[in-house]
Design a protein around this motif. Structure first.
Motif, PDB file in Angstrom:
ATOM      1  N   SER A 365       0.779  -1.229   0.000  1.00 12.86           N
ATOM      2  CA  SER A 365       0.000   0.000   0.000  1.00 12.86           C
ATOM      3  C   SER A 365       0.812   1.281   0.000  1.00 12.86           C
ATOM      4  CB  SER A 365      -0.934   0.024   1.229  1.00 12.86           C
ATOM      5  OG  SER A 365      -1.833  -1.060   1.201  1.00 12.86           O
ATOM      6  N   ALA A 366       2.003   1.266   0.566  1.00 13.32           N
ATOM      7  CA  ALA A 366       2.792   2.488   0.728  1.00 13.32           C
ATOM      8  C   ALA A 366       3.728   2.683  -0.461  1.00 13.32           C
ATOM      9  CB  ALA A 366       3.600   2.429   2.029  1.00 13.32           C
ATOM     10  N   MET A 367       3.570   3.812  -1.156  1.00 17.00           N
ATOM     11  CA  MET A 367       4.428   4.119  -2.289  1.00 17.00           C
ATOM     12  C   MET A 367       5.842   4.438  -1.812  1.00 17.00           C
ATOM     13  SD  MET A 367       5.277   4.713  -5.430  1.00 17.00           S
ATOM     14  CE  MET A 367       3.706   4.291  -6.187  1.00 17.00           C
ATOM     15  N   MET A 368       6.823   3.874  -2.504  1.00 10.81           N
ATOM     16  CA  MET A 368       8.208   4.214  -2.234  1.00 10.81           C
ATOM     17  C   MET A 368       8.624   5.373  -3.141  1.00 10.81           C
ATOM     18  SD  MET A 368      10.717   3.597  -0.290  1.00 10.81           S
ATOM     19  CE  MET A 368      12.460   3.955  -0.187  1.00 10.81           C
ATOM     20  N   ASN A 369       8.904   5.100  -4.417  1.00 11.15           N
ATOM     21  CA  ASN A 369       9.281   6.152  -5.359  1.00 11.15           C
ATOM     22  C   ASN A 369       8.409   6.144  -6.611  1.00 11.15           C
ATOM     23  OD1 ASN A 369      11.397   6.987  -3.688  1.00 11.15           O
ATOM     24  ND2 ASN A 369      12.829   5.545  -4.622  1.00 11.15           N
ATOM     25  N   GLY A 370       8.341   4.999  -7.283  1.00  8.88           N
ATOM     26  CA  GLY A 370       7.581   4.892  -8.520  1.00  8.88           C
ATOM     27  C   GLY A 370       8.246   3.915  -9.469  1.00  8.88           C
ATOM     28  N   ILE A 371       7.559   3.607 -10.555  1.00 11.48           N
ATOM     29  CA  ILE A 371       8.067   2.605 -11.490  1.00 11.48           C
ATOM     30  C   ILE A 371       9.190   3.153 -12.359  1.00 11.48           C
ATOM     31  CG2 ILE A 371       6.433   3.072 -13.362  1.00 11.48           C
ATOM     32  CD1 ILE A 371       6.224  -0.026 -13.677  1.00 11.48           C
ATOM     33  N   GLY A 372       9.224   4.473 -12.544  1.00 11.95           N
ATOM     34  CA  GLY A 372      10.290   5.071 -13.336  1.00 11.95           C
ATOM     35  C   GLY A 372      10.351   4.480 -14.729  1.00 11.95           C
ATOM     36  N   GLY A 373      11.576   4.179 -15.163  1.00  9.92           N
ATOM     37  CA  GLY A 373      11.759   3.618 -16.493  1.00  9.92           C
ATOM     38  C   GLY A 373      11.992   2.127 -16.507  1.00  9.92           C
ATOM     39  N   SER A 374      11.882   1.477 -15.336  1.00 11.11           N
ATOM     40  CA  SER A 374      12.228   0.051 -15.275  1.00 11.11           C
ATOM     41  C   SER A 374      11.367  -0.789 -16.204  1.00 11.11           C
ATOM     42  CB  SER A 374      12.124  -0.468 -13.842  1.00 11.11           C
ATOM     43  OG  SER A 374      10.828  -0.235 -13.303  1.00 11.11           O
ATOM     44  N   GLY A 375      10.074  -0.455 -16.313  1.00 11.18           N
ATOM     45  CA  GLY A 375       9.203  -1.220 -17.198  1.00 11.18           C
ATOM     46  C   GLY A 375       9.506  -0.995 -18.663  1.00 11.18           C
ATOM     47  N   ASP A 376       9.934   0.228 -19.018  1.00 15.20           N
ATOM     48  CA  ASP A 376      10.302   0.508 -20.405  1.00 15.20           C
ATOM     49  C   ASP A 376      11.387  -0.445 -20.875  1.00 15.20           C
ATOM     50  OD1 ASP A 376       8.591   2.733 -20.335  1.00 15.20           O
ATOM     51  OD2 ASP A 376      10.188   4.038 -19.605  1.00 15.20           O
ATOM     52  N   PHE A 377      12.355  -0.692 -19.995  1.00 20.28           N
ATOM     53  CA  PHE A 377      13.503  -1.521 -20.359  1.00 20.28           C
ATOM     54  C   PHE A 377      13.264  -3.001 -20.098  1.00 20.28           C
ATOM     55  CE2 PHE A 377      15.307   2.692 -19.857  1.00 20.28           C
ATOM     56  CZ  PHE A 377      16.163   2.781 -20.938  1.00 20.28           C
ATOM     57  N   ALA A 378      12.526  -3.340 -19.043  1.00 21.75           N
ATOM     58  CA  ALA A 378      12.339  -4.748 -18.691  1.00 21.75           C
ATOM     59  C   ALA A 378      11.585  -5.503 -19.766  1.00 21.75           C
ATOM     60  CB  ALA A 378      11.605  -4.865 -17.351  1.00 21.75           C
ATOM     61  N   ARG A 379      10.496  -4.924 -20.249  1.00 16.98           N
ATOM     62  CA  ARG A 379       9.676  -5.641 -21.228  1.00 16.98           C
ATOM     63  C   ARG A 379      10.340  -5.699 -22.591  1.00 16.98           C
ATOM     64  NH1 ARG A 379       3.235  -5.193 -21.669  1.00 16.98           N
ATOM     65  NH2 ARG A 379       3.558  -6.529 -19.872  1.00 16.98           N
ATOM     66  N   ASN A 380      11.187  -4.718 -22.905  1.00 16.96           N
ATOM     67  CA  ASN A 380      11.705  -4.589 -24.266  1.00 16.96           C
ATOM     68  C   ASN A 380      13.185  -4.917 -24.403  1.00 16.96           C
ATOM     69  OD1 ASN A 380       9.195  -3.341 -25.557  1.00 16.96           O
ATOM     70  ND2 ASN A 380       9.544  -1.995 -23.801  1.00 16.96           N
ATOM     71  N   GLY A 381      13.903  -5.083 -23.302  1.00 16.05           N
ATOM     72  CA  GLY A 381      15.331  -5.331 -23.361  1.00 16.05           C
ATOM     73  C   GLY A 381      15.689  -6.715 -23.888  1.00 16.05           C
ATOM     74  N   TYR A 382      16.889  -6.830 -24.393  1.00 14.75           N
ATOM     75  CA  TYR A 382      17.404  -8.129 -24.841  1.00 14.75           C
ATOM     76  C   TYR A 382      17.604  -9.046 -23.644  1.00 14.75           C
ATOM     77  CZ  TYR A 382      20.582 -11.494 -27.083  1.00 14.75           C
ATOM     78  OH  TYR A 382      21.164 -12.633 -27.573  1.00 14.75           O
ATOM     79  N   LEU A 383      18.180  -8.497 -22.583  1.00 12.06           N
ATOM     80  CA  LEU A 383      18.267  -9.167 -21.288  1.00 12.06           C
ATOM     81  C   LEU A 383      17.774  -8.197 -20.234  1.00 12.06           C
ATOM     82  CD1 LEU A 383      21.808 -10.856 -21.337  1.00 12.06           C
ATOM     83  CD2 LEU A 383      19.600 -12.017 -21.480  1.00 12.06           C
TER      84      LEU A 383
END
Length: 489
Positions: A365-383
């Protein structure tokens, strides 16, 4: 004009797009003057809040100052300020947590509503009206394009030699007029060195002479060094198997000490002629460039410790030839991440045994910082690596759990999980296979028997066996910590 005069031009209820990305390139004077004005209005019994959009996190002089006086109604897309976080979790700020690559396009599509005022730091204004960008680009191009009014802070303190380091691309468009982004190499230039603005929209130019906030990074601890070692060994194995070239592929690294530890480990690794394609250029990547291990790097911001900033400033002519700063809609663009084959390394709060990752919320429930760009790279990265120490809060929390309390990256986006205990390569594995690998290789020995017991009982429960769970028990670890201060039964 002065900052107070400029802040007086921002009305209550306005949506304000501020420059800034991870503590660099944010306006220094106008946000504090606006906070003082808001405080005075509140003291007089008059309500006054604004909506704040940025590139990513900023600094206490912006997020902290406005949060302290209760001046933020809505905040997006990312923050890391303690006071701002406190008000978000108290329900006093409506926080919209967005993938960083999505912000500009959602603003252009009109999904976020109108932008009333842009407050953007620049290093100078050319005679023809073009703007010299500062140490971060972030969403500045978009704010300048779509805002009804613009306030410019011209900061004369950062080195003027930053001019020419930027590559601002003006070729994006709204569907159905979109075209492919013609960038094929990590440090290729496809735009121009300057930002544009319609002079008719500029309502104030505020001179400043203030440094960005340069935060010292802690030295890598034993856990960070162990995580880095696992990743470097894995990358060497991938090269040996022929799945990576000897100089690897462009590297993306999230913010923080673990990320810097991984980059520091590459200094002694077997890889040469590396490239960076990331959001933020931190100390570790700067060191790789300085030593020649990394040929060049692309990012949207430079966020360095005081020591690294001195090195950068003293040798800025050297770094100007090796660093490109872009808008975050380009630095984080899924099309480019996929095309370039980026190797992504990002931190997480917790992962469950099936590979779902929580990178934003504490105990659900408690927000730390946010998703940032991690999802941009995680779903689309080679690794894609997600990293964390295996325990937190002195061992009272296991960062490997039966079920994450919040999901930011599903098992379908998670390739590799790493803790100081080891590395779990989840590619090509079914859910039950993933669970056993995560328990065996990533869980702390103190928590491994409890995870194994949960998994074994879930498989014997008689329920569906594709992803075995005990739904009445899956989140009891988190509830126990909230009740007792420990996840232990």
């Amino acid at each position: 004009m002065g900052a107070a005069e400029a802040a007086a031009l921002i009305p209550a209820g306005a949506t304000v797009g501020m420059s800034g990305f991870t503590g660099s390139g944010h306006p220094k004077a106008v946000p504090q003057a606006l906070a003082a004005r808001i405080e005075a209005e509140h003291a007089a019994g008059r309500p006054f809040k604004v909506n704040v959009w940025t590139g990513a996190s900023t600094s206490p002089e912006l997020d902290g100052a406005l949060a302290k006086v209760g001046g933020i109604a809505q905040r997006l897309p990312f923050q890391s300020d303690p006071l701002c976080r406190q008000r978000i979790n108290a329900g006093e700020i409506d926080y919209v947590d967005i993938h960083l690559s999505h912000v500009a396009q959602q603003a252009w599509f009109g999904f976020l509503g109108p932008l009333d005022v842009a407050v953007v730091e620049v290093l100078g204004i050319l005679p023809d009206g073009r703007l010299i960008p500062s140490a971060s680009v972030g969403n500045n191009k978009t704010w300048l394009d779509i805002a009804q009014h613009v306030i410019l802070e011209v900061n004369t303190l950062p080195p003027r030699e930053l001019e020419g380091m930027h590559d601002i691309y003006y070729g994006t468009a709204i569907p159905p007029r979109r075209k492919p982004i013609h960038l094929e190499h990590a440090t290729e230039r496809i735009g121009e060195p300057y930002l544009r603005v319609d002079p008719a929209k500029v309502i104030a130019v505020v001179p400043t002479h203030h440094a960005d906030r340069h935060t010292a990074f802690a030295k890598p601890d034993a856990d960070s060094r162990a995580i880095a070692g696992h990743i470097i060994d894995f990358l060497a194995h991938e090269v040996q198997k022929g799945r990576l070239p000897k100089n690897m592929l462009p590297l993306q690294s999230g913010v923080g000490n673990v990320a810097n530890a991984v980059l520091a480990g590459l200094l002694d690794g077997p890889f040469e002629e590396l490239l960076g394609f990331s959001e933020v250029l931190q100390d570790g990547m700067l060191e790789l460039i300085r030593t020649g291990k990394m040929r060049a790097a692309s990012a949207t911001a430079i966020s360095l410790s005081p020591e690294a900033m001195r090195e950068f400033t003293e040798r800025i002519d050297f770094y100007r030839e090796r660093i490109v700063l872009r808008s975050q809609q380009i630095s984080n663009h899924p099309e480019l991440v996929r095309r370039l084959g980026v190797i992504a390394m990002n931190a997480m709060i917790e992962a469950d045994i099936y590979g779902n990752v929580n990178s934003t919320h504490l105990m659900g429930s408690a927000m730390m910082n946010g998703i940032g760009g991690s999802g941009d790279f995680a779903r689309n990265g080679y690794l894609s690596f997600f990293v964390t120490p295996s325990t937190a809060k002195g061992g009272s929390i296991s960062c490997i759990v039966p079920m994450v309390s919040h999901v930011d990256h599903t098992e379908h986006d998670t390739q590799i999980i790493v803790t100081e205990q080891g590395l779990a390569d989840l590619r090509g594995l079914s859910p039950r296979q993933r669970a056993q690998v995560v328990i065996d290789r990533c869980a702390h020995p103190d928590w491994r028997p409890l995870l194994q017991d949960y998994f074994d009982r879930a498989r014997r429960s008689g329920g569906a066996q594709h992803t075995p769970h005990l739904l009445g028990e899956a989140l009891t670890w988190h509830q126990r910590w909230l009740d007792t201060g420990s996840m232990r039964p």
